[in-house]
Design an enzyme around this catalytic site. Structure first.
Site, PDB file in Angstrom:
ATOM      1  N   HIS A   1      49.999-145.469 100.320  1.00 40.78           N
ATOM      2  CA  HIS A   1      49.093-145.478 101.476  1.00 40.78           C
ATOM      3  C   HIS A   1      47.983-144.468 101.216  1.00 40.78           C
ATOM      4  CE1 HIS A   1      48.745-145.333 106.193  1.00 40.78           C
ATOM      5  NE2 HIS A   1      47.561-145.167 105.601  1.00 40.78           N
TER       6      HIS A   1
ATOM      7  N   HIS B   1      43.605-144.417 101.257  1.00 36.84           N
ATOM      8  CA  HIS B   1      42.282-145.035 101.406  1.00 36.84           C
ATOM      9  C   HIS B   1      41.372-144.354 100.398  1.00 36.84           C
ATOM     10  CE1 HIS B   1      43.420-146.714 105.409  1.00 36.84           C
ATOM     11  NE2 HIS B   1      44.238-145.674 105.391  1.00 36.84           N
TER      12      HIS B   1
ATOM     13  N   HIS C   1      48.234-151.290 109.121  1.00 37.85           N
ATOM     14  CA  HIS C   1      48.494-150.092 109.916  1.00 37.85           C
ATOM     15  C   HIS C   1      49.030-150.541 111.272  1.00 37.85           C
ATOM     16  CE1 HIS C   1      46.085-148.104 106.916  1.00 37.85           C
ATOM     17  NE2 HIS C   1      46.040-146.964 107.557  1.00 37.85           N
TER      18      HIS C   1
ATOM     19  N   GLU D   1      50.727-146.112 114.575  1.00 40.51           N
ATOM     20  CA  GLU D   1      50.213-144.749 114.319  1.00 40.51           C
ATOM     21  C   GLU D   1      49.823-144.185 115.697  1.00 40.51           C
ATOM     22  OE1 GLU D   1      46.459-144.609 112.223  1.00 40.51           O
ATOM     23  OE2 GLU D   1      46.675-142.485 111.709  1.00 40.51           O
TER      24      GLU D   1
ATOM     25  N   ASP E   1      47.326-140.675 102.713  1.00 38.63           N
ATOM     26  CA  ASP E   1      46.382-141.350 103.605  1.00 38.63           C
ATOM     27  C   ASP E   1      44.921-141.060 103.216  1.00 38.63           C
ATOM     28  OD1 ASP E   1      45.732-143.071 105.670  1.00 38.63           O
ATOM     29  OD2 ASP E   1      46.316-141.725 107.293  1.00 38.63           O
ATOM     30  N   ASP E   2      44.426-139.897 103.622  1.00 38.55           N
ATOM     31  CA  ASP E   2      43.036-139.488 103.340  1.00 38.55           C
ATOM     32  C   ASP E   2      43.052-138.029 102.892  1.00 38.55           C
ATOM     33  OD1 ASP E   2      41.567-141.947 104.516  1.00 38.55           O
ATOM     34  OD2 ASP E   2      42.938-141.339 106.107  1.00 38.55           O
TER      35      ASP E   2
HETATM   36  N1  HPA Z   1      44.468-145.058 110.397  1.00 36.83           N
HETATM   37  C1  HPA Z   1      43.632-146.079 110.523  1.00 36.83           C
HETATM   38  N2  HPA Z   1      42.599-146.265 109.727  1.00 36.83           N
HETATM   39  C2  HPA Z   1      42.384-145.387 108.749  1.00 36.83           C
HETATM   40  C3  HPA Z   1      43.216-144.308 108.568  1.00 36.83           C
HETATM   41  C4  HPA Z   1      44.327-144.137 109.435  1.00 36.83           C
HETATM   42  O1  HPA Z   1      45.142-143.189 109.348  1.00 36.83           O
HETATM   43  N3  HPA Z   1      42.735-143.627 107.510  1.00 36.83           N
HETATM   44  C5  HPA Z   1      41.643-144.295 107.048  1.00 36.83           C
HETATM   45  N4  HPA Z   1      41.431-145.367 107.808  1.00 36.83           N
HETATM   46 ZN    ZN Z   2      45.793-145.070 106.599  1.00 36.13          ZN
END
Ligand code: HPA
Ligand code: ZN
Length: 337
Positions: free
Chosen positions: A20, A22, A200, A203, A281-282
């Site tokens: 996961h 991006h 996703h 969350e 994630d990021d």
């Molecule tokens: N959630 C949804 N979209 C996203 C995320 C996330 O954590 N990170 C980058 N795009």
């Molecule tokens: Zn994500």
């Protein structure tokens, strides 16, 4: 006898997969500023410190606003090459031997970037990393759920010449008010074309969105999914089917899904028998890559070596690699002490 605590040296040597990630979320502040200057893109920051001061998020949307602004500095083939290579070098450093990376073309296409510019930069970096240190990479074609299903279907059609470079489709961006059902036709079309599927869900969105991703989109994996714990029937379903969750601990703290790491439910999900994995994630925006996520769990949740080994194995069994390759990586984890 109690186990030896996890050290960062031990963790760095442990073979792991990231599922996961991006690619735009790995854009480091220094690279963002360098590309903004090179491409004459106006950004409201003059220094790395000023960019990093903006990493003070209140929820998912406050992050996404900065994330899309950051991605607007990416313009030519070499920009996409550097973005991908910066991340793959981190994989090498942290022994993330396999990565499944989300690419979001709808972020760049409106900026006048072509699909082939983006893909050739990414491909050049991936080929180099494969050739020089056997980095394993799969790409996921991820759609933005705040845009329409028609826009996603048009983008899926534009991806056709690059079909063999993507293993799966995904769904990201603003979750609330954009339930999985909005993209039923997109997922059906993509699955008919042989794509695997992730989305996703759970969350910020409720457990109903995880049900929707499973039953309507028929995903093979859920990104995040931490709110599944609010629904006992859903938990039973996830245990029975072993549909994996790609959990992102530092992300969830930075975006206030949980107040603090000590409150995170990842080890509870693991204990209850869900196929949970750890991901960043990021990482440029959330304070850490894969190993920093594990170390934060060690510091705040008392993560043990046994649990870390299980999470590393899960990262391979939850991957889209072939059964043969999965078995080979599991052997490597089994031999790791
Ligand atoms: N959630 C949804 N979209 C996203 C995320 C996330 O954590 N990170 C980058 N795009
Ligand atoms: Zn994500």
């Amino acid at each position: 006898m109690s186990e030896m605590p996890i050290t960062s040296q031990w963790l760095s040597a442990l073979p792991k997969a990231e599922l996961h990630l991006h690619i735009d979320g790995s854009l480091q502040a220094s690279r963002l500023l360098q590309l903004a200057a090179k491409n004459s893109v106006q950004v409201p920051y003059a220094s790395v410190e000023e960019v990093e001061a903006a990493y003070d998020f209140t929820d998912l949307q406050s992050f996404l606003d900065l994330y899309y602004l950051g991605a607007s500095v990416l313009q030519d083939e070499s920009d996409f090459y550097h973005l991908m290579m910066d991340y793959l070098l981190k994989c090498k450093e942290q022994n993330v031997v396999h990565a499944e990376i989300m690419v979001e073309p709808q972020t760049y296409l409106p900026n006048g970037v072509s699909f082939s510019t983006m893909m050739s930069g990414f491909k050049r970096a991936i080929t180099e990393a494969q050739d020089s240190w056997s980095q394993s990479v799969l790409l996921i074609l991820s759609f933005l759920r705040h845009l329409s299903e028609e826009d996603a279907l048009r983008t899926l059609a534009q991806a056709a010449p690059f079909r063999d470079q993507f293993v799966a489709i995904g769904l990201a961006s603003s979750e609330l008010a954009h339930p999985p059902e909005k993209f039923e036709r997109l997922y059906k079309t993509a699955r008919e074309q042989g794509y695997l599927a992730v989305a996703h869900a759970g969350e910020e969105g409720p457990p109903g969105y995880v049900w929707g991703a499973l039953d309507v989109l028929q995903v093979d994996r859920i990104d995040h999914g931490v709110r599944s714990i609010e629904d006992a029937d859903l938990m039973s379903r996830l245990v029975a089917t072993q549909v994996p969750l790609t959990v992102c601990p530092l992300s969830n703290i930075r975006l206030r899904v949980f107040d603090q790491m000590a409150d995170h439910n990842i080890l509870e999900l693991l204990d209850q028998g869900l196929r949970v994995t750890v991901n960043s994630d990021d990482p440029a925006y959330f304070g850490g890559y894969m190993n920093e996520n594990f170390m934060a769990m060690e510091a705040e949740l008392g993560l043990t070596r046994t649990q870390a080994l299980q999470l590393a194995k899960n990262s391979f069994t939850a991957s889209f690699l072939s059964e043969d390759l999965i078995a080979r990586y599991i052997d490597q984890v089994d031999q790791f002490t």
